[in-house]
Design a protein around this motif. Structure first.
Motif, short mmCIF file in Angstrom:
data_model
loop_
_atom_site.label_atom_id
_atom_site.label_comp_id
_atom_site.label_asym_id
_atom_site.label_seq_id
_atom_site.Cartn_x
_atom_site.Cartn_y
_atom_site.Cartn_z
N ASN A 1 2.91 1.19 13.76
CA ASN A 1 2.36 2.50 14.10
C ASN A 1 1.57 2.73 13.25
O ASN A 1 1.61 2.14 12.09
N ALA A 2 1.47 3.54 13.29
CA ALA A 2 0.65 4.65 12.23
C ALA A 2 -1.10 3.87 11.67
O ALA A 2 -0.78 3.91 10.16
N ASP A 3 -1.32 3.30 12.73
CA ASP A 3 -2.67 1.93 12.58
C ASP A 3 -2.56 0.92 11.08
O ASP A 3 -2.72 0.85 10.83
N HIS A 4 -0.90 0.53 10.75
CA HIS A 4 -0.17 -0.51 10.55
C HIS A 4 -0.86 -1.49 10.97
O HIS A 4 -1.02 -1.77 12.10
N SER B 1 -2.90 -3.81 6.03
CA SER B 1 -3.75 -2.61 5.86
C SER B 1 -2.75 -1.65 6.51
O SER B 1 -2.10 -1.45 7.99
N ASN B 2 -3.04 -0.23 6.50
CA ASN B 2 -2.17 1.34 7.30
C ASN B 2 -3.48 2.05 7.41
O ASN B 2 -3.72 3.08 7.76
N GLY B 3 -5.18 1.40 7.83
CA GLY B 3 -5.95 1.95 8.71
C GLY B 3 -6.79 2.90 7.38
O GLY B 3 -8.42 3.21 7.92
N ILE C 1 0.42 -1.32 0.03
CA ILE C 1 0.07 0.30 0.13
C ILE C 1 0.92 1.17 -0.02
O ILE C 1 0.63 1.97 -0.53
N ASP C 2 2.26 0.89 1.12
CA ASP C 2 2.83 2.04 1.22
C ASP C 2 4.03 2.30 0.99
O ASP C 2 4.47 2.90 1.20
N GLY C 3 4.09 1.54 1.41
CA GLY C 3 5.81 0.49 0.74
C GLY C 3 6.85 0.40 1.32
O GLY C 3 7.95 0.03 2.60
N ALA C 4 6.23 0.51 3.26
CA ALA C 4 6.31 0.71 4.76
C ALA C 4 7.14 -1.09 4.94
O ALA C 4 5.97 -1.75 4.75
#
Length: 240
Positions: free
Chosen positions: A119-122, A162-164, A73-76
Motif C-alpha cells: 500500500n501507499a506505493d511501497h 521504494s515508496n513511490g 525512507i519513511d520508517g514503515a
C-alpha cells in the motif's frame, strides 16, 4: 650377370622391407584409433550405478517474509506496507555433488530474486546470491524415493525499498540460513522415460524438493534486518 642378379635380389628385399614397414605402421595407427566404450547399466539401482561425482541443478520458490524489515525512507514496517503477504522468491541453484556410502555432500552456488508491492506505493525488491553446503541421505534405499537433507547457506542480500517518490538501495554483509528438506524422486512415475533420459543424457534423478528454511540476521547492526520465521519452499531438481 651375377652382379645384376644380386642387385635385383637386394632391390626386391628393399621394396619388401619398405612395404612391410608401412603396413605395420598403418596397422598400429588403426589400432590406436580403436575406442572401447562400456555403457552405463541404466537399469541398475541408483545406489549401484551412480559415480563418485555428480551435479544438481534446481529451481525453487519460497515465500520470503522479512518480518523485521522497516523502510529507511519513511520508517514503515513490513507489516505496515505489505501486511502478511510474502515476497515470491525464485531461486536458481547449481551444486557439485560428492557421493559416498552414507549419502552425498552437495556444494554449490545459488541466486534468488523477488519483489512485492504494497500500500501507499511501497515496493520492495530483494536479490540474494550465495553458496551452500548440504548433506543428502540419498543412499539409504537402493532408489532414493525419499532423500532427506540438511543444509546451510551463506549469502549477501541486496534490497531496493521504494515508496513511490523516493527509493533506497542497500546490500547486506554475509548472512546465513539453515534448511531441512526432502527430495522426492519422480522417476517411478514414468520408469521407461526416466531410464531413456539416464542413458541418453546422463540424467540420474528428477526430484520434487520441499523444504523449510530460516534466515538469520547478518552480523552488522547497520544492515537491513533479514531475520525470518521458518519459511516453506518447493521446487524441482535434476541430478546428472
Amino acid at each position: 650377370m651375377k652382379l645384376h642378379q644380386s642387385l635385383n635380389i637386394l632391390f626386391t628385399l628393399l621394396i619388401t622391407f619398405v612395404c612391410g614397414s608401412f603396413s605395420i605402421a598403418a596397422t598400429n595407427e588403426d589400432q590406436s584409433l580403436v575406442e572401447v566404450r562400456i555403457a552405463q547399466d541404466v537399469l541398475a539401482p541408483y545406489r549401484e550405478r551412480r559415480g563418485t561425482h555428480g551435479f544438481m541443478f534446481g529451481v525453487d520458490y519460497e515465500g520470503l517474509v522479512l518480518k523485521n524489515f522497516f523502510s529507511a525512507i519513511d520508517g514503515a514496517t513490513y507489516s505496515d506496507s505489505y501486511g502478511s503477504d510474502a515476497i515470491p522468491f525464485i531461486h536458481l541453484s547449481l551444486d557439485y555433488k560428492y557421493n559416498f556410502s552414507l549419502g552425498s555432500f552437495a556444494l554449490g552456488a545459488d541466486f534468488g530474486s523477488g519483489s512485492i508491492k504494497g500500500n501507499a506505493d511501497h515496493s520492495l525488491d530483494v536479490t540474494k546470491y550465495g553458496a551452500g553446503l548440504k548433506f543428502i541421505a540419498d543412499a539409504i534405499l537402493p532408489e532414493p524415493y525419499v532423500a532427506p537433507y540438511i543444509g546451510i547457506n551463506a549469502w549477501q542480500m541486496a534490497t531496493k525499498d521504494s515508496n513511490g517518490t523516493d527509493s533506497k538501495s542497500e546490500t547486506t554483509g554475509i548472512g546465513y540460513n539453515y534448511t531441512v528438506g526432502l527430495l522426492l524422486q519422480l522417476d517411478w512415475i514414468d520408469y521407461e522415460t526416466a531410464k531413456q533420459a539416464t542413458f541418453n543424457y546422463g540424467l540420474q534423478n528428477t526430484y520434487i524438493d520441499v523444504y523449510a528454511t530460516q534466515y538469520a540476521k547478518t552480523g552488522d547492526e547497520a544492515d537491513v534486518n533479514t531475520e525470518t520465521d521458518f519459511l516453506f519452499g518447493a521446487g524441482i531438481k535434476f541430478e546428472f
